[in-house]
Motif scaffolding. Structure first.
Motif, PDB file in Angstrom:
ATOM      1  N   GLY A  91      13.856 -16.109   9.820  1.00 28.59           N
ATOM      2  CA  GLY A  91      13.005 -16.402   8.665  1.00 28.59           C
ATOM      3  C   GLY A  91      11.777 -15.516   8.570  1.00 28.59           C
ATOM      4  O   GLY A  91      11.045 -15.569   7.586  1.00 28.59           O
ATOM      5  N   LYS A  92      11.538 -14.689   9.595  1.00 28.51           N
ATOM      6  CA  LYS A  92      10.325 -13.864   9.593  1.00 28.51           C
ATOM      7  C   LYS A  92      10.644 -12.480  10.162  1.00 28.51           C
ATOM      8  O   LYS A  92      11.264 -12.371  11.226  1.00 28.51           O
ATOM      9  CB  LYS A  92       9.270 -14.549  10.468  1.00 28.51           C
ATOM     10  CG  LYS A  92       7.913 -13.903  10.454  1.00 28.51           C
ATOM     11  CD  LYS A  92       6.964 -14.740  11.312  1.00 28.51           C
ATOM     12  CE  LYS A  92       5.619 -14.073  11.436  1.00 28.51           C
ATOM     13  NZ  LYS A  92       4.714 -14.831  12.320  1.00 28.51           N
ATOM     14  N   CYS A  93      10.217 -11.459   9.472  1.00 23.98           N
ATOM     15  CA  CYS A  93      10.449 -10.088   9.942  1.00 23.98           C
ATOM     16  C   CYS A  93       9.676  -9.847  11.245  1.00 23.98           C
ATOM     17  O   CYS A  93       8.605 -10.416  11.454  1.00 23.98           O
ATOM     18  CB  CYS A  93       9.991  -9.099   8.851  1.00 23.98           C
ATOM     19  SG  CYS A  93      10.164  -7.367   9.306  1.00 23.98           S
ATOM     20  N   VAL A  94      10.220  -9.005  12.096  1.00 19.10           N
ATOM     21  CA  VAL A  94       9.551  -8.736  13.379  1.00 19.10           C
ATOM     22  C   VAL A  94       8.499  -7.639  13.260  1.00 19.10           C
ATOM     23  O   VAL A  94       7.758  -7.380  14.210  1.00 19.10           O
ATOM     24  CB  VAL A  94      10.575  -8.359  14.486  1.00 19.10           C
ATOM     25  CG1 VAL A  94      11.522  -9.507  14.762  1.00 19.10           C
ATOM     26  CG2 VAL A  94      11.355  -7.099  14.115  1.00 19.10           C
ATOM     27  N   ILE A  95       8.419  -6.987  12.116  1.00 23.63           N
ATOM     28  CA  ILE A  95       7.431  -5.906  11.936  1.00 23.63           C
ATOM     29  C   ILE A  95       6.119  -6.515  11.427  1.00 23.63           C
ATOM     30  O   ILE A  95       6.084  -7.111  10.345  1.00 23.63           O
ATOM     31  CB  ILE A  95       7.935  -4.840  10.942  1.00 23.63           C
ATOM     32  CG1 ILE A  95       9.281  -4.273  11.392  1.00 23.63           C
ATOM     33  CG2 ILE A  95       6.913  -3.733  10.782  1.00 23.63           C
ATOM     34  CD1 ILE A  95       9.960  -3.366  10.358  1.00 23.63           C
ATOM     35  N   PRO A  96       5.040  -6.371  12.190  1.00 25.73           N
ATOM     36  CA  PRO A  96       3.797  -7.057  11.827  1.00 25.73           C
ATOM     37  C   PRO A  96       2.965  -6.267  10.810  1.00 25.73           C
ATOM     38  O   PRO A  96       2.012  -5.580  11.171  1.00 25.73           O
ATOM     39  CB  PRO A  96       3.059  -7.170  13.170  1.00 25.73           C
ATOM     40  CG  PRO A  96       3.525  -5.980  13.948  1.00 25.73           C
ATOM     41  CD  PRO A  96       4.940  -5.678  13.495  1.00 25.73           C
ATOM     42  N   ASP A  97       3.331  -6.376   9.561  1.00 26.88           N
ATOM     43  CA  ASP A  97       2.497  -5.770   8.512  1.00 26.88           C
ATOM     44  C   ASP A  97       2.534  -6.668   7.270  1.00 26.88           C
ATOM     45  O   ASP A  97       2.993  -7.816   7.348  1.00 26.88           O
ATOM     46  CB  ASP A  97       2.919  -4.322   8.207  1.00 26.88           C
ATOM     47  CG  ASP A  97       4.329  -4.213   7.641  1.00 26.88           C
ATOM     48  OD1 ASP A  97       4.885  -5.244   7.219  1.00 26.88           O
ATOM     49  OD2 ASP A  97       4.882  -3.098   7.618  1.00 26.88           O
ATOM     50  N   ALA A  98       2.074  -6.170   6.158  1.00 33.09           N
ATOM     51  CA  ALA A  98       1.908  -7.010   4.958  1.00 33.09           C
ATOM     52  C   ALA A  98       3.225  -7.567   4.420  1.00 33.09           C
ATOM     53  O   ALA A  98       3.213  -8.511   3.626  1.00 33.09           O
ATOM     54  CB  ALA A  98       1.201  -6.205   3.864  1.00 33.09           C
ATOM     55  N   PHE A  99       4.342  -6.976   4.812  1.00 35.01           N
ATOM     56  CA  PHE A  99       5.640  -7.446   4.307  1.00 35.01           C
ATOM     57  C   PHE A  99       6.352  -8.377   5.296  1.00 35.01           C
ATOM     58  O   PHE A  99       7.519  -8.702   5.110  1.00 35.01           O
ATOM     59  CB  PHE A  99       6.556  -6.252   3.998  1.00 35.01           C
ATOM     60  CG  PHE A  99       6.135  -5.429   2.792  1.00 35.01           C
ATOM     61  CD1 PHE A  99       5.123  -5.855   1.945  1.00 35.01           C
ATOM     62  CD2 PHE A  99       6.757  -4.217   2.513  1.00 35.01           C
ATOM     63  CE1 PHE A  99       4.721  -5.097   0.849  1.00 35.01           C
ATOM     64  CE2 PHE A  99       6.379  -3.449   1.410  1.00 35.01           C
ATOM     65  CZ  PHE A  99       5.357  -3.898   0.575  1.00 35.01           C
ATOM     66  N   GLN A 100       5.650  -8.801   6.341  1.00 36.00           N
ATOM     67  CA  GLN A 100       6.316  -9.567   7.405  1.00 36.00           C
ATOM     68  C   GLN A 100       6.879 -10.911   6.934  1.00 36.00           C
ATOM     69  O   GLN A 100       7.917 -11.349   7.426  1.00 36.00           O
ATOM     70  CB  GLN A 100       5.343  -9.814   8.570  1.00 36.00           C
ATOM     71  CG  GLN A 100       6.005 -10.460   9.769  1.00 36.00           C
ATOM     72  CD  GLN A 100       5.117 -10.499  10.992  1.00 36.00           C
ATOM     73  OE1 GLN A 100       3.890 -10.550  10.865  1.00 36.00           O
ATOM     74  NE2 GLN A 100       5.701 -10.454  12.169  1.00 36.00           N
ATOM     75  N   CYS A 101       6.211 -11.548   5.979  1.00 40.51           N
ATOM     76  CA  CYS A 101       6.588 -12.920   5.606  1.00 40.51           C
ATOM     77  C   CYS A 101       7.106 -13.025   4.177  1.00 40.51           C
ATOM     78  O   CYS A 101       6.988 -14.083   3.556  1.00 40.51           O
ATOM     79  CB  CYS A 101       5.387 -13.850   5.809  1.00 40.51           C
ATOM     80  SG  CYS A 101       4.860 -13.929   7.530  1.00 40.51           S
ATOM     81  N   SER A 142       0.828  -1.205   0.000  1.00 37.94           N
ATOM     82  CA  SER A 142       0.000   0.000   0.000  1.00 37.94           C
ATOM     83  C   SER A 142       0.863   1.256   0.000  1.00 37.94           C
ATOM     84  O   SER A 142       0.363   2.361  -0.098  1.00 37.94           O
ATOM     85  CB  SER A 142      -0.885   0.008   1.249  1.00 37.94           C
ATOM     86  OG  SER A 142      -0.063   0.073   2.398  1.00 37.94           O
ATOM     87  N   GLY A 143       2.154   1.077   0.128  1.00 39.23           N
ATOM     88  CA  GLY A 143       3.046   2.233   0.275  1.00 39.23           C
ATOM     89  C   GLY A 143       3.144   2.689   1.727  1.00 39.23           C
ATOM     90  O   GLY A 143       3.896   3.602   2.047  1.00 39.23           O
ATOM     91  N   LYS A 144       2.368   2.040   2.603  1.00 39.81           N
ATOM     92  CA  LYS A 144       2.387   2.433   4.019  1.00 39.81           C
ATOM     93  C   LYS A 144       3.127   1.422   4.899  1.00 39.81           C
ATOM     94  O   LYS A 144       3.183   1.579   6.108  1.00 39.81           O
ATOM     95  CB  LYS A 144       0.955   2.593   4.519  1.00 39.81           C
ATOM     96  CG  LYS A 144       0.247   3.789   3.891  1.00 39.81           C
ATOM     97  CD  LYS A 144      -1.164   3.932   4.402  1.00 39.81           C
ATOM     98  CE  LYS A 144      -1.818   5.153   3.739  1.00 39.81           C
ATOM     99  NZ  LYS A 144      -3.245   5.249   4.043  1.00 39.81           N
TER     100      LYS A 144
END
Lengths: 161, 203
Positions: free
Chosen positions: A48-58, A30-32
């Motif tokens: 293996g998984k980003c710690v930031i919980p948004d659409a790009f986490q996995c 979304s650009g956000k």
């Protein structure tokens, strides 16, 4: 399976006549989504998984299931656009933090057994020769760094954009 | 005036901030420090500051073979808002990476150079610093000594170029007296220790 990272609007996507195959994963964002902070959490806290919980986490896990990564991006000064680059920045959990020497340079060890073929389509109105050269080198560097193979690197400069 | 932009989201904890501090100690004259988070909140104010400054120094780590996306976001915004610039406005880059070979930063430098061409800025050159993972361990060692020998020399060259408003080309700096295999080994120990402390299995 293919993963497609892109920053196209819906209208541009239609004009490009993109036809995803069954099973393809298309990521535009979304650009956000948050930027990668370089915290190493995806390597050293939740491997293996980003710690930031948004659409790009996995995104790293999505790349692990693919055999092809297609990047469609506005050419920003010879780079991917900020939006697409953020997808790549947030994908580093795809590789291990540990190092290996590949082609005489230090890179990351692969975390998964798949091999990605990476192709890029850069678009823009007036991409210079210097920017094209930088972009080609960038995709080659990504392929080496992600232990993948280089596919095609193309440029579209039609007025449609 | 020289604007020092820390393009790292790690702020004062990152290597970019450390390098900018050491660069200032080499003597730059009047400087203003800015951080990417604040600048992205209001790029218009930053664009105004650039229009009256003499030079910009961008400190940014290498992310996935290029600039971090937050820096690209700012550069895209500034390009959209581009206006009159002071003649001879120079842009310099100070970048580091976790890999050993600073030559891998060349893509990042080229991207900034391409941006400068579009902005009608003068690309003054870049200092690329390898083996950034050890930089925090070497912070107590004076510049110009031990593993910081080459870094001290190269920061002085960059500072001189900025003071003179000159172009120095790109410098690719490596730590002195630190072979690659030792750097790799030390990093792997650190990764395993940190992972263990986090209760994570690192592989």
């Amino acid at each position: 399976m293919r993963v497609i990272y892109h920053d196209l609007t819906e209208e541009m996507w239609v004009r490009l006549n993109m036809k995803p195959e069954e099973g393809d994963v298309v990521v535009s964002g979304s650009g956000k989504e948050k930027f990668c902070t370089g915290c190493f959490g995806c390597w050293l806290k939740t491997p293996g998984k980003c710690v930031i919980p948004d659409a790009f986490q996995c995104l790293g896990q999505k790349l692990a299931e693919a055999n092809e990564l297609i990047i469609i991006s506005k050419c920003s000064f010879g780079s991917y656009s900020a939006q697409v680059k953020n997808m790549l920045d947030r994908s580093i959990s795809y590789v291990s933090p540990f190092f290996v020497i590949r082609k005489g340079e230090m890179h990351h060890r692969p975390r998964y057994s798949n091999t990605l073929t990476i192709s890029a389509l850069f678009y823009g109105k007036d991409i210079t020769d210097g920017e094209k050269e930088t972009a080609r080198t960038l995709v080659q560097a990504n392929a080496l760094n992600l232990n993948g193979k280089i596919g095609s690197v193309r440029f579209m400069e039609e007025a449609v954009w | 005036m020289v604007i020092l932009l820390n393009g790292s989201l790690r702020g004062k904890r990152g290597n970019g901030y450390y390098l900018l501090q050491r660069l200032q100690e080499c003597g730059l004259g009047e400087c203003a420090e800015r951080g990417i988070v604040d600048v992205l909140r209001n790029p218009d104010i930053f664009a105004g500051e650039l229009s009256s400054a003499d030079a910009l120094v961008v400190a940014a780590p290498l992310y996935v073979d290029g600039l971090p996306s937050q820096m690209l976001r700012l550069m895209e915004e500034l390009y959209e808002k581009r206006g009159a610039v002071k003649e001879g406005f120079h842009v310099y880059v100070l970048s580091n990476l976790g890999f050993y070979e600073s030559a891998q930063i060349k893509n990042l430098l080229d991207i900034v150079k391409n941006w400068c061409l579009r902005m009608n800025f003068v690309y003054g050159g870049g200092l690329a610093v390898g083996a950034g993972g050890m930089m925090s361990a070497f912070r107590s060692i004076p510049l110009g000594a031990g593993p910081n020998k080459a870094l001290g020399r190269d920061l002085k060259k960059l500072a001189e170029a900025i003071r003179n408003g000159g172009e120095m080309g790109n410098i690719f700096s490596q730590p002195s007296f630190l072979p690659r295999f030792i750097y790799m080994h030390a990093a792997h120990i650190l990764f395993r220790r940190t992972g263990k402390a986090n209760g994570a299995k690192i592989e």
